[in-house]
Design a protein around this motif. Structure first.
Motif, short mmCIF file in Angstrom:
data_model
loop_
_atom_site.label_atom_id
_atom_site.label_comp_id
_atom_site.label_asym_id
_atom_site.label_seq_id
_atom_site.Cartn_x
_atom_site.Cartn_y
_atom_site.Cartn_z
N ASP A 123 31.67 5.45 16.98
CA ASP A 123 29.89 5.55 16.21
C ASP A 123 29.61 4.96 17.81
O ASP A 123 29.51 4.13 18.59
CB ASP A 123 29.17 5.29 15.03
CG ASP A 123 30.43 5.38 13.70
OD1 ASP A 123 30.71 6.36 14.27
OD2 ASP A 123 30.85 4.90 13.06
N ALA A 124 28.54 6.29 17.61
CA ALA A 124 27.60 5.68 18.94
C ALA A 124 25.76 5.88 18.39
O ALA A 124 25.39 6.79 17.51
CB ALA A 124 27.51 6.80 20.06
N ASP A 125 25.53 4.95 18.27
CA ASP A 125 23.92 4.42 17.87
C ASP A 125 22.89 5.16 18.97
O ASP A 125 22.62 5.24 20.03
CB ASP A 125 24.05 2.63 18.00
CG ASP A 125 22.42 2.56 18.08
OD1 ASP A 125 22.39 2.63 16.37
OD2 ASP A 125 21.70 2.38 18.12
N THR A 130 16.89 8.87 15.60
CA THR A 130 17.35 7.74 15.15
C THR A 130 18.75 7.68 14.61
O THR A 130 18.17 8.42 13.15
CB THR A 130 16.69 6.88 14.41
OG1 THR A 130 15.74 6.47 15.60
CG2 THR A 130 16.75 5.69 14.74
N HIS A 131 19.93 7.80 14.72
CA HIS A 131 20.71 8.03 14.58
C HIS A 131 22.22 7.09 14.61
O HIS A 131 22.21 6.96 16.20
CB HIS A 131 21.10 9.31 13.48
CG HIS A 131 21.66 10.37 14.72
ND1 HIS A 131 22.55 10.43 14.50
CD2 HIS A 131 20.41 10.47 15.22
CE1 HIS A 131 22.80 11.37 15.68
NE2 HIS A 131 21.71 11.54 16.22
N THR A 132 23.04 7.42 13.78
CA THR A 132 24.86 6.89 14.43
C THR A 132 25.38 8.44 14.46
O THR A 132 25.61 9.42 13.35
CB THR A 132 25.47 6.30 13.48
OG1 THR A 132 24.66 4.96 13.46
CG2 THR A 132 26.52 6.13 13.83
N SER A 135 23.72 1.96 24.01
CA SER A 135 21.96 3.12 23.45
C SER A 135 20.77 1.87 24.23
O SER A 135 20.20 0.53 24.00
CB SER A 135 22.14 2.54 22.11
OG SER A 135 21.23 2.10 21.27
N THR A 183 27.43 -1.55 23.26
CA THR A 183 28.26 -1.92 22.61
C THR A 183 29.55 -2.59 22.63
O THR A 183 29.67 -3.00 23.99
CB THR A 183 28.14 -1.59 21.48
OG1 THR A 183 28.98 0.52 21.77
CG2 THR A 183 26.34 -0.42 21.01
N THR A 194 16.92 9.37 9.44
CA THR A 194 18.12 8.73 10.23
C THR A 194 19.03 10.23 9.58
O THR A 194 19.13 10.91 8.30
CB THR A 194 19.00 7.72 9.93
OG1 THR A 194 20.14 7.47 10.13
CG2 THR A 194 19.08 7.57 8.11
N ASN A 232 23.10 10.00 9.97
CA ASN A 232 24.50 9.43 10.32
C ASN A 232 25.40 10.13 10.36
O ASN A 232 25.65 10.76 9.15
CB ASN A 232 24.36 8.39 9.69
CG ASN A 232 23.75 6.82 9.56
OD1 ASN A 232 23.40 7.03 10.71
ND2 ASN A 232 23.57 6.03 8.39
N ARG A 233 26.11 10.12 11.14
CA ARG A 233 26.93 11.13 11.82
C ARG A 233 27.09 12.69 11.55
O ARG A 233 27.97 13.55 10.80
CB ARG A 233 28.11 10.54 11.39
CG ARG A 233 29.11 9.09 10.81
CD ARG A 233 29.64 8.67 10.31
NE ARG A 233 31.25 8.92 10.38
CZ ARG A 233 31.52 8.55 11.66
NH1 ARG A 233 31.69 8.17 12.66
NH2 ARG A 233 33.34 9.63 12.40
#
Length: 153
Positions: free
Chosen positions: A11-13, A58-60, A99, A105, A137, A139-140
């Motif tokens: 996962d990349a922030d 802003t998300h993963t 990030s 990380t 957000t 996420n993914r």
């Protein structure tokens, strides 16, 4: 025929539409991330680093990294929203995910030191942008395939 050496999912922030792959130890880099980040450019390279521009703020992001022993095959199993290729030189062979919001990380990508060709493919950009705007957000929702192979090919 080229062979896949290693596949890694991480996962990349994403912060401020951005994340980077950069030498794990950035002390010797002339321009460490996020300096000279090219906002709005999907994929850009600087000495010792690769910057990614995300559609979401802003998300993963879900990232799959593949390391090949020769030119990686073009990914054809997915409709890709964006694709690009850059050269990347790693002095150490240890590349970290960086990030703007979290810095370096603990996630490492193991390469051999040397010059690499890198292809990046991305899908889910519109969904990441929409969710980022509506909920803050995504996420993914955005997925990246990052393929490395030795540059001498």
């Amino acid at each position: 025929m080229t062979e896949l050496i290693r596949r890694q999912c991480l996962d990349a922030d994403v912060g401020y539409h951005s994340f980077s792959f950069q030498e794990s130890d950035d002390a010797a880099l002339p321009v460490p991330y996020p300096d000279a980040y090219d906002f709005g450019t999907f994929l850009s390279a600087h000495p010792g680093r690769i910057d990614f521009y995300s559609a979401g703020h802003t998300h993963t992001a879900a990232v799959t990294v593949e390391v090949w022993d020769g030119p990686a095959p073009e990914p054809t199993d997915t409709h890709w929203d964006e694709q690009g290729e850059v050269d990347f030189e790693s002095a150490s062979g240890q590349v970290a995910v960086w990030s703007m919001s979290l810095g370096r990380t603990d996630e490492l990508i193991d390469l051999s030191p040397g010059l690499w060709r890198v292809r990046v493919s991305c899908t889910g950009r519109a969904e990441a942008e929409r969710l980022s705007q509506e909920t803050g957000t995504a996420n993914r929702a955005e997925k990246y395939l990052v393929q490395f192979w030795p540059k001498e090919f």
